[in-house]
Motif scaffolding. Structure first.
Motif, PDB file in Angstrom:
ATOM      1  N   SER A 161       0.879  -1.171   0.000  1.00 29.17           N
ATOM      2  CA  SER A 161       0.000   0.000   0.000  1.00 29.17           C
ATOM      3  C   SER A 161       0.913   1.216   0.000  1.00 29.17           C
ATOM      4  CB  SER A 161      -0.890   0.009   1.250  1.00 29.17           C
ATOM      5  OG  SER A 161      -0.083   0.168   2.418  1.00 29.17           O
ATOM      6  N   ARG A 162       0.350   2.393  -0.132  1.00 32.16           N
ATOM      7  CA  ARG A 162       1.187   3.594  -0.132  1.00 32.16           C
ATOM      8  C   ARG A 162       2.004   3.688   1.164  1.00 32.16           C
ATOM      9  NH1 ARG A 162       0.661   7.734  -3.540  1.00 32.16           N
ATOM     10  NH2 ARG A 162       1.087   9.248  -1.893  1.00 32.16           N
ATOM     11  N   TYR A 173       2.609  -1.681 -10.338  1.00 34.90           N
ATOM     12  CA  TYR A 173       2.523  -0.479 -11.164  1.00 34.90           C
ATOM     13  C   TYR A 173       2.047   0.774 -10.423  1.00 34.90           C
ATOM     14  CZ  TYR A 173       3.095  -3.088 -15.592  1.00 34.90           C
ATOM     15  OH  TYR A 173       3.571  -3.838 -16.629  1.00 34.90           O
ATOM     16  N   PRO A 174       0.953   0.700  -9.600  1.00 33.62           N
ATOM     17  CA  PRO A 174       0.436   1.945  -9.014  1.00 33.62           C
ATOM     18  C   PRO A 174       1.432   2.667  -8.114  1.00 33.62           C
ATOM     19  CG  PRO A 174      -1.205   0.204  -8.858  1.00 33.62           C
ATOM     20  CD  PRO A 174       0.079  -0.443  -9.276  1.00 33.62           C
ATOM     21  N   TYR A 175       2.462   1.950  -7.643  1.00 29.24           N
ATOM     22  CA  TYR A 175       3.388   2.545  -6.682  1.00 29.24           C
ATOM     23  C   TYR A 175       4.746   2.891  -7.287  1.00 29.24           C
ATOM     24  CZ  TYR A 175      -0.213   0.530  -3.758  1.00 29.24           C
ATOM     25  OH  TYR A 175      -1.433   0.188  -3.215  1.00 29.24           O
ATOM     26  N   GLN A 197       5.627   5.381  -9.313  1.00 32.63           N
ATOM     27  CA  GLN A 197       5.931   6.818  -9.210  1.00 32.63           C
ATOM     28  C   GLN A 197       6.308   7.189  -7.781  1.00 32.63           C
ATOM     29  OE1 GLN A 197       4.746   9.277 -12.041  1.00 32.63           O
ATOM     30  NE2 GLN A 197       6.349  10.486 -11.099  1.00 32.63           N
ATOM     31  N   GLN A 198       5.557   6.680  -6.814  1.00 27.54           N
ATOM     32  CA  GLN A 198       5.870   6.951  -5.411  1.00 27.54           C
ATOM     33  C   GLN A 198       7.254   6.417  -5.057  1.00 27.54           C
ATOM     34  OE1 GLN A 198       3.348   4.875  -2.668  1.00 27.54           O
ATOM     35  NE2 GLN A 198       4.312   5.756  -0.850  1.00 27.54           N
ATOM     36  N   VAL A 257       1.021  -1.492 -20.068  1.00 26.20           N
ATOM     37  CA  VAL A 257       1.990  -0.458 -19.705  1.00 26.20           C
ATOM     38  C   VAL A 257       3.241  -0.680 -20.544  1.00 26.20           C
ATOM     39  CG1 VAL A 257       3.388   0.521 -17.854  1.00 26.20           C
ATOM     40  CG2 VAL A 257       1.068  -0.268 -17.364  1.00 26.20           C
TER      41      VAL A 257
END
Length: 248
Positions: free
Chosen positions: A15-16, A44-46, A48-49, A78
């Motif tokens: 998770s973030r 993938y969703p993380y 950039q973070q 992607v």
């Protein structure tokens, strides 16, 4: 032997908040690991973070998959340029779960390997056999076909600077692990199949790598490091595995 490399594959976890906590802990432990390259592959969703947290560090960033195409009407995919744009250096290609659960065949994996190279990413080509294939004595035939698909499409020079990860599928997430001699035998076969020399890729072992078995695996002549699954989600465990690679 190539420079040691340890890569953490987070699979579909995190998770973030967990990304921040885990990377902060890894970065705090990195100064003690100057002799080994380390990378993580978040979902993938993380990416950039993670890229933001890793700015200026020596901890590398990778993705878990990529599309063959560079852009276009490919909903849900992607591309390599997108991964480069967010700061990725590495990308997994042909992980056993992609092959077995999502039907990625050797030819498609080879195309993804080529796409990674074309867009400046370091592909981590995953190869390995199922339990039934090992028991039938066809391990080398199966892995040879996986390697040949890439060699036939991309040529031997494409392996220069690349990474190959041997994953005995029967040892992934099962708690089983290939013995050091078993791992070495397959790594030696891979090294001979792709050729030794300037173009020789880095060879990783992946299959339930843990702090208590990493040193024995990494001590083998043709094992240059590890592709780590579950243990890469626990900072102390992952750092212990990295230390085992550093000590070789």
């Amino acid at each position: 032997m190539s420079r040691s490399l340890v890569v953490g594959n987070w699979k579909m976890h995190a998770s973030r908040a967990q990304v921040t906590d885990l990377l902060s802990a890894l970065l705090a432990g990195m100064p003690r690991l100057d002799g080994v390259d380390v990378a993580v592959c978040p979902p993938y969703p993380y990416l950039q973070q993670a890229a933001g947290l890793l700015t200026g560090s020596r901890l590398g960033l990778g993705a878990q998959n990529l599309a063959v195409e560079a852009s276009g009407a490919h909903t849900g995919e992607v591309s390599g340029p997108m991964l480069v744009d967010v700061g990725c250096r590495y990308v997994l290609v042909g992980h056993s779960e992609r092959r077995s659960l999502y039907g990625e065949h050797n030819a498609l994996v080879a195309q993804k390997f080529r796409a990674a190279r074309q867009h400046g990413l370091v592909p981590i080509l995953c190869v390995g056999e199922q339990l039934a294939e090992r028991e039938a004595g066809t391990t080398e035939r199966v892995i040879g076909a996986q390697l040949d698909a890439v060699l036939d499409l991309c040529g031997g020079d494409s392996l220069a600077g690349a990474v190959i990860a041997y994953e005995p599928v029967w040892a992934i997430g099962t708690g089983q692990v290939a013995t050091p001699p078993q791992a070495q035998a397959v790594h030696r076969f891979i090294r001979e199949r792709v050729g030794r020399g300037a173009a020789t890729p880095t060879l990783l072992y992946g299959g339930s790598v843990k702090p208590d078995n990493a040193a024995g695996l990494f001590a083998q002549a043709d094992v240059d490091g590890g592709l780590v699954g579950g243990a890469s989600l626990v900072a102390d465990q992952f750092l212990s595995i990295c230390k085992a690679a550093f000590s070789q």
